[in-house]
Motif scaffolding. Sequence first.
Motif, PDB file in Angstrom:
ATOM      1  N   GLU A  55       0.847  -1.181   0.000  1.00 14.26           N
ATOM      2  CA  GLU A  55       0.000   0.000   0.000  1.00 14.26           C
ATOM      3  C   GLU A  55       0.888   1.238   0.000  1.00 14.26           C
ATOM      4  O   GLU A  55       2.053   1.159   0.425  1.00 14.26           O
ATOM      5  N   MET A  57       1.267   3.815   1.917  1.00  9.98           N
ATOM      6  CA  MET A  57       1.908   4.166   3.179  1.00  9.98           C
ATOM      7  C   MET A  57       3.167   3.336   3.414  1.00  9.98           C
ATOM      8  O   MET A  57       4.223   3.870   3.785  1.00  9.98           O
ATOM      9  N   ASP A 119      -0.126  11.322   1.999  1.00 10.29           N
ATOM     10  CA  ASP A 119      -0.828  10.036   2.008  1.00 10.29           C
ATOM     11  C   ASP A 119      -1.713   9.903   3.238  1.00 10.29           C
ATOM     12  O   ASP A 119      -2.869   9.481   3.146  1.00 10.29           O
ATOM     13  N   ARG A 120      -1.203  10.284   4.401  1.00 10.12           N
ATOM     14  CA  ARG A 120      -1.991  10.212   5.636  1.00 10.12           C
ATOM     15  C   ARG A 120      -3.146  11.208   5.611  1.00 10.12           C
ATOM     16  O   ARG A 120      -4.247  10.918   6.093  1.00 10.12           O
ATOM     17  N   SER A 123      -5.805   9.758   3.357  1.00 13.04           N
ATOM     18  CA  SER A 123      -6.403   8.576   3.985  1.00 13.04           C
ATOM     19  C   SER A 123      -7.394   8.939   5.082  1.00 13.04           C
ATOM     20  O   SER A 123      -8.459   8.318   5.197  1.00 13.04           O
ATOM     21  N   PRO A 127     -11.103   9.964   2.738  1.00 15.41           N
ATOM     22  CA  PRO A 127     -11.034   8.499   2.550  1.00 15.41           C
ATOM     23  C   PRO A 127     -11.724   8.000   1.289  1.00 15.41           C
ATOM     24  O   PRO A 127     -11.285   7.021   0.683  1.00 15.41           O
ATOM     25  N   TYR A 130      -9.398   8.275  -1.696  1.00 13.82           N
ATOM     26  CA  TYR A 130      -8.035   7.766  -1.495  1.00 13.82           C
ATOM     27  C   TYR A 130      -7.530   6.959  -2.691  1.00 13.82           C
ATOM     28  O   TYR A 130      -6.386   7.155  -3.142  1.00 13.82           O
ATOM     29  N   GLN A 131      -8.332   6.056  -3.212  1.00 14.46           N
ATOM     30  CA  GLN A 131      -7.884   5.186  -4.303  1.00 14.46           C
ATOM     31  C   GLN A 131      -7.514   5.993  -5.551  1.00 14.46           C
ATOM     32  O   GLN A 131      -6.536   5.672  -6.244  1.00 14.46           O
ATOM     33  N   LYS A 233      -6.735   5.499  14.674  1.00 12.49           N
ATOM     34  CA  LYS A 233      -6.051   5.245  13.399  1.00 12.49           C
ATOM     35  C   LYS A 233      -5.064   6.369  13.093  1.00 12.49           C
ATOM     36  O   LYS A 233      -3.922   6.114  12.672  1.00 12.49           O
ATOM     37  N   THR A 237      -0.860   5.804  12.833  1.00  8.76           N
ATOM     38  CA  THR A 237      -0.148   5.974  11.556  1.00  8.76           C
ATOM     39  C   THR A 237       0.622   7.288  11.453  1.00  8.76           C
ATOM     40  O   THR A 237       1.607   7.363  10.724  1.00  8.76           O
TER      41      THR A 237
END
Length: 307
Positions: A55, A57, A119-120, A123, A127, A130-131, A233, A237
């Motif tokens: 992924e 991250m 990225d964080r 995410s 969310p 994100y993809q 979460k 992260t």
Amino acid sequence: MELEFNVSLITLDGFIEIEKYRCLYFLIVFTVFILILFCNCTIIFIIVVQKSLHEPMYIFIAALLTNSVMFSIAVYPKLLVDILSKRQIITYYACLLQYVVYYCLGASEFLLLTAMSFDRYVSICKPLQYQSLMSKRRVTVMLILSWLWPLFQLTVAISGKVIINQRPCSFSLEGIFCDSALQLLLCKKLEELAVLDTLILVNVVVLPSLFILFTYIRILKISYRSSKEVRSKAAQTCLPHLLVLVNFSCLSSFDVIIGFFGSGYPKTLHLTVMLQIIIYQPLFNPIIYGLKMKEISKHVKMLIWGR
């Protein structure tokens, strides 16, 4: 001809009582070098082998640790040779090369941390997007730019300094490798080159740091307003990234101060800080990610204890 050859050699004058503690220095530095390679390569291996970690991250973490390995390879072998040698010397152009590699990889670390913060941010704060925002193509472009953008800028800057300064005015560098102290050896320091150095610093350090600050402020705001699960979460992260960033920023500040404001610092202080830069950060990164990132920690335990 012998005089001409010797003039191009620079003495690394940052060591303290190396004759007295040569064996101890070598043992410590060699042990640290092996630990750095082992710890970083172990985490990289886990991320590469485990498909569940493929992924963005974890890819950025693997890139950051790869950066640490390249950084250490650029510094430690020459450092070990110098410790065992009667004279700690390096040719002018080899010193320039080490200088470029050292700062390219240092700047790349900031840019990789910037990519990780983005990225964080996506995410946690976006969310549903994100993809699309963190596609494989975009991640690849971010990784390539993180390494090539500093290389391009520093190559341009150092080329200008080489053209203007065919040879340094001084041949004694107050360091154990070619860091920002190399700037103090140059004969001509044009304002144009100083402006270029400042622009590079802004591009690869200041602006990325401001962007990281912005993303984490947004993450904190979103997390504060969200559920306990989202806050958990975010903490799991983001905390490792923040610890790595703060550690790296503090250690890098002294090096930047020397480059911009000149010498005059005690040799012991300079040596201590430089050793921290080359020891703490490459070791700190895999330890933090190995302990604080739940998924990586799980696979590390499985690799070590087989369960």
